[in-house]
Design a protein around this motif. Structure first.
Motif, PDB file in Angstrom:
ATOM      1  N   ARG A  57       0.858  -1.190   0.000  1.00 30.12           N
ATOM      2  CA  ARG A  57       0.000   0.000   0.000  1.00 30.12           C
ATOM      3  C   ARG A  57       0.891   1.236   0.000  1.00 30.12           C
ATOM      4  N   ILE A  58       0.772   2.008  -1.080  1.00 28.11           N
ATOM      5  CA  ILE A  58       1.593   3.204  -1.240  1.00 28.11           C
ATOM      6  C   ILE A  58       0.677   4.359  -1.648  1.00 28.11           C
ATOM      7  N   HIS A  59      -0.462   4.433  -0.994  1.00 31.20           N
ATOM      8  CA  HIS A  59      -1.480   5.450  -1.224  1.00 31.20           C
ATOM      9  C   HIS A  59      -0.966   6.839  -0.836  1.00 31.20           C
ATOM     10  N   ASP A  60      -1.356   7.828  -1.612  1.00 35.06           N
ATOM     11  CA  ASP A  60      -1.069   9.228  -1.288  1.00 35.06           C
ATOM     12  C   ASP A  60       0.433   9.498  -1.150  1.00 35.06           C
ATOM     13  N   ASN A  61       1.140   9.307  -2.251  1.00 36.42           N
ATOM     14  CA  ASN A  61       2.537   9.695  -2.356  1.00 36.42           C
ATOM     15  C   ASN A  61       2.696  10.550  -3.618  1.00 36.42           C
ATOM     16  N   LYS A  62       3.862  10.526  -4.225  1.00 35.42           N
ATOM     17  CA  LYS A  62       4.107  11.330  -5.426  1.00 35.42           C
ATOM     18  C   LYS A  62       4.605  10.459  -6.585  1.00 35.42           C
ATOM     19  N   VAL A  63       4.133   9.226  -6.615  1.00 37.38           N
ATOM     20  CA  VAL A  63       4.575   8.271  -7.627  1.00 37.38           C
ATOM     21  C   VAL A  63       3.970   8.628  -8.982  1.00 37.38           C
ATOM     22  N   LYS A  64       4.820   8.818  -9.984  1.00 37.85           N
ATOM     23  CA  LYS A  64       4.373   9.155 -11.327  1.00 37.85           C
ATOM     24  C   LYS A  64       4.629   8.047 -12.339  1.00 37.85           C
ATOM     25  N   LYS A  65       5.398   7.036 -11.914  1.00 33.59           N
ATOM     26  CA  LYS A  65       5.817   6.036 -12.885  1.00 33.59           C
ATOM     27  C   LYS A  65       5.949   4.671 -12.229  1.00 33.59           C
TER      28      LYS A  65
END
Length: 372
Positions: free
Chosen positions: A169-177
């Motif tokens: 779970r990596i919800h609400d981060n700044k992952v673009k790719k």
């Protein structure tokens, strides 16, 4: 009589004193029992809570001298949440199964932060200030199954994650790719939560999910303009709510034939191409609320397992008598438990009663007046 009294007195004198084991004696006995059982090299118990009784289960507190200052340690679980920590504590017991570090101020996970935690099963790092995770941070956590990184500031999904992961779970981060190598070899991954990241369709590299058996994917609150076609074919649940999807094309669901729950609410969908829903014959629940549909999607009556369909807050003006239920008398169809049609500009009084002949009860249909 004197002889009897003398015999009793001699028996009492020769008897051993009553033995009352102390707290530490009981503790040592239990520790000895656990040592005799031993985990051994062949131990494959990877559950968070072992089937054997933990050594501390009879005592109100943990006597372990290695519990990090300010944290609470019990039954191989280390709670260090809400302590204002700026880094991972250095003295976490090596046999720990779960570490809770949420709601702190940790900015970086270093190479040796979890070194030696070979039994670690779950790691909670939600709501910190993480911007960097060392590529070798999880090198020794080869039993890690659940990793929670939500509500941080990560620009990418960490590389070299444990192959044993079942839930990420990596919800609400700044992952673009999502790179092709991100999930390589993670054959046990079943749940992937990536919502609230600035991820668009071009950010998913071809082959990024190749070979995976993921069952649940959520990419809500992102920047998707269409349904991704490169997700795992094993999906049972796909949630793409709160995106910018405008159309559903015939090819969109061909890869996901086992899909059972589909979330497309709060998008910009104006049209669902005829035959699209036929590609997901096992679907049981569909969310299409808060879109711009002008008619009931075609093919619903042929989905024999469909039980829940949300269509409220669209622009639907008409409902046909055969839009939901099959026309073939002998066709077996699961009864609907929920059909929502409120907040649509339709004349509800013109809907024929036979339209809902395959619902569980009259309470299963939600109608209402359209209000601008």
């Amino acid at each position: 009589m004197k002889e009897c009294v003398l015999l009793v007195f001699l028996a009492l004198c020769s008897a051993k004193p009553l033995f009352r084991p102390s707290y530490m004696t009981l503790k040592n006995m239990m520790l000895k029992d656990m040592e005799d059982e031993g985990d051994g090299d062949g131990d494959v118990d990877n559950s968070l809570f072992p089937t054997r009784e933990p050594i501390n289960s009879f005592f109100p507190f943990d006597l372990s001298p290695t519990c990090p200052f300010g944290c609470q340690c019990y039954s191989r679980v280390v709670h260090c949440s809400d302590l204002g920590l700026s880094s991972v504590p250095s003295n976490i017991p090596l046999d720990t199964r779960m570490v809770d570090l949420q709601n702190n101020k940790i900015k970086e996970i270093k190479e040796n932060d979890f070194k030696g935690l070979t039994s670690l099963y779950a790691l909670i790092l939600n709501n910190n200030k993480l911007t960097k995770i060392h590529p070798k941070a999880f090198q020794t956590t080869k039993k890690l199954r659940r990793l929670y990184l939500s509500h941080n500031q990560l620009n990418e999904i960490p590389l070299n994650l444990p192959k044993s992961l079942a839930e990420l779970r990596i919800h609400d981060n700044k992952v673009k790719k999502i790179q092709k190598e991100t999930f390589k070899g993670m054959n046990a991954l079943h749940v992937l939560e990536m919502s609230a990241n600035p991820l668009d369709n071009n950010g998913i590299e071809p082959g990024a999910f190749e070979g995976l058996t993921v069952f649940h994917v959520r990419i809500a609150e992102a920047k998707l303009t269409s349904i991704p076609k490169e997700l795992p074919s094993t999906l049972l649940e796909l949630h793409l709510d709160y995106n910018k999807i405008s159309n559903v094309e015939l090819e969109d669901f061909k890869r996901y034939k086992d899909l059972q729950r589909l979330g497309l609410g709060n998008n910009r969908i104006t049209d669902i191409e005829n035959g699209s829903l036929a590609n997901i014959p096992r679907i049981r629940e569909i969310h299409l609320e808060h879109n711009k549909l002008k008619k009931i999607p075609s093919g619903l009556q042929e989905l024999k397992y469909l039980q829940i369909i949300f269509l409220h807050s669209n622009s639907i003006t008409k409902v046909g008598v055969n839009d939901f239920c099959p026309t073939v008398p002998k066709m077996k169809k699961s009864l609907y438990s929920a059909i929502s049609l409120f907040q649509n500009p339709m004349k509800y009084w013109e809907i024929q009663p036979a339209t809902f002949r395959c619902v569980l009860s009259r309470l299963s249909v939600q109608l209402g007046n359209f209000r601008k």
